[in-house]
Scaffold this active site. Structure first.
Site, PDB file in Angstrom:
ATOM      1  N   GLU A 152       0.830  -1.211   0.000  1.00  0.00           N
ATOM      2  CA  GLU A 152       0.000   0.000   0.000  1.00  0.00           C
ATOM      3  C   GLU A 152       0.864   1.260   0.000  1.00  0.00           C
ATOM      4  O   GLU A 152       0.571   2.224  -0.702  1.00  0.00           O
ATOM      5  CB  GLU A 152      -0.948   0.007   1.210  1.00  0.00           C
ATOM      6  CG  GLU A 152      -1.960  -1.142   1.237  1.00  0.00           C
ATOM      7  CD  GLU A 152      -2.831  -1.209  -0.017  1.00  0.00           C
ATOM      8  OE1 GLU A 152      -3.051  -0.169  -0.643  1.00  0.00           O
ATOM      9  OE2 GLU A 152      -3.268  -2.310  -0.380  1.00  0.00           O
ATOM     10  N   HIS A 199       2.179   2.090  -3.477  1.00  0.00           N
ATOM     11  CA  HIS A 199       1.252   2.846  -4.332  1.00  0.00           C
ATOM     12  C   HIS A 199       1.432   4.355  -4.088  1.00  0.00           C
ATOM     13  O   HIS A 199       1.439   5.148  -5.024  1.00  0.00           O
ATOM     14  CB  HIS A 199      -0.203   2.493  -4.013  1.00  0.00           C
ATOM     15  CG  HIS A 199      -0.705   1.246  -4.690  1.00  0.00           C
ATOM     16  ND1 HIS A 199      -0.649   1.055  -6.047  1.00  0.00           N
ATOM     17  CD2 HIS A 199      -1.304   0.144  -4.172  1.00  0.00           C
ATOM     18  CE1 HIS A 199      -1.189  -0.124  -6.344  1.00  0.00           C
ATOM     19  NE2 HIS A 199      -1.582  -0.704  -5.218  1.00  0.00           N
ATOM     20  N   GLU A 230      -0.472  -2.232 -10.017  1.00  0.00           N
ATOM     21  CA  GLU A 230      -0.444  -3.302  -9.020  1.00  0.00           C
ATOM     22  C   GLU A 230       0.896  -4.038  -9.042  1.00  0.00           C
ATOM     23  O   GLU A 230       1.496  -4.311  -8.005  1.00  0.00           O
ATOM     24  CB  GLU A 230      -1.582  -4.302  -9.270  1.00  0.00           C
ATOM     25  CG  GLU A 230      -2.954  -3.814  -8.849  1.00  0.00           C
ATOM     26  CD  GLU A 230      -2.982  -3.353  -7.411  1.00  0.00           C
ATOM     27  OE1 GLU A 230      -2.283  -3.933  -6.564  1.00  0.00           O
ATOM     28  OE2 GLU A 230      -3.698  -2.387  -7.135  1.00  0.00           O
TER      29      GLU A 230
HETATM   30 ZN    ZN Z   1      -2.539  -2.443  -4.777  1.00  0.00          ZN
END
Ligand code: ZN
Length: 275
Positions: free
Chosen positions: A137, A140, A201
């Protein structure tokens, strides 16, 4: 015709001046919405979210979220400093909160504002599993994925590009604010973010793996975490984190393959054992 040309010229100028190099990938990325606009919005939204939700404090689980978060933050900073990006995190205001909620989810807003839901803890199982999720996370946020997503949203509307020209230096404009709320969906709903793209991702998986290794966590555990996530997705529909973070065998295979190089990267920082 004339207006069209002006918009085209302005867009080109914007593109030239607003592409910034992503320290993690070396790629030039689109950044029409500057951090000076995004971070104040993120901080305000995060604070609002915390007042409207059940934040857990003082428990061993809440302490674990904070402690893993701090290690991930420190590792991110060490990695960036070593790669010539001193000051990259200056505007970050790291915060790590555990929220009592059955959702299997976690997220990190731009600027290092993290939420982990208690619903994900049975799957993360321990500190290392939690480090996999938090590393991902945080990645990102570090790679400015949210910012790029907002910029892409702006580009879709030529009018919004023109707006961005006028208001770039003038703080948060209404349109950008609305766009932020749509993409992060935090004001109205409970931390429901629009899905990241598959390439984002993959990028977050790779960056997250390196960061967790530098933080002293075993990157071999990342593939196992996503296997548990996959196993948990049977029955009553996929967990929340899977609907926003598409999981598949490719991801698990990638993570297994990348673990060795993540360890090698961590060794450069004197990290030789991984828990
Ligand atoms: Zn993700």
């Amino acid at each position: 015709m004339k207006t069209k040309n002006i918009v085209l010229i302005m867009s080109t100028v914007l593109l030239l001046f607003s592409c910034s190099q992503n320290p993690f990938t070396g790629k030039k990325t689109l950044a029409l919405v500057p951090n000076s606009q995004i971070l104040p919005m993120a901080f305000a939204q995060y604070d609002e979210f915390l007042t409207e939700n059940n934040v857990e404090t003082g428990t061993s689980e809440a302490n674990m979220v904070r402690s893993v978060g701090q290690k991930i933050a420190t590792a991110s900073e060490r990695w960036l400093n070593a790669n010539g990006y001193q000051g990259y995190l200056d505007d970050y205001r790291w915060e790590y909160n555990l929220v009592r909620d059955d959702q299997v989810n976690a997220w990190c807003m731009p600027g290092g504002k993290i939420v982990v839901y208690t619903g994900i803890l049975p799957i993360t199982q321990d500190e290392t599993g939690l480090a996999v999720v938090m590393g991902h996370e945080v990645a990102h946020a570090l790679a400015n994925h949210g910012q790029q997503r907002m910029s892409a949203g702006q580009l879709q509307q030529v009018g919004a590009v023109a707006t961005a020209v006028g208001t770039q230096a003038a703080g948060v404009d209404e349109e950008t604010g609305a766009l932020f709320n749509t993409l992060y969906g935090v004001g109205s709903q409970v931390g429901v973010m629009l899905p990241f793209s598959r390439s984002h991702e993959t990028e977050a998986d790779k960056i997250g793996l390196t960061i967790m290794a530098i933080a002293g966590y075993n990157p071999d555990e990342a593939a196992k975490l996503w296997q548990r996530m996959k196993a948990n997705s049977g029955g009553q529909g996929p967990p929340e984190i899977l609907s926003t973070h598409p999981s598949n065998d490719t991801r698990i295979n990638n993570l297994s393959q990348w673990a060795a190089s993540a360890k090698a990267e961590a060794r450069k920082f004197g990290v030789t054992s991984f828990k």
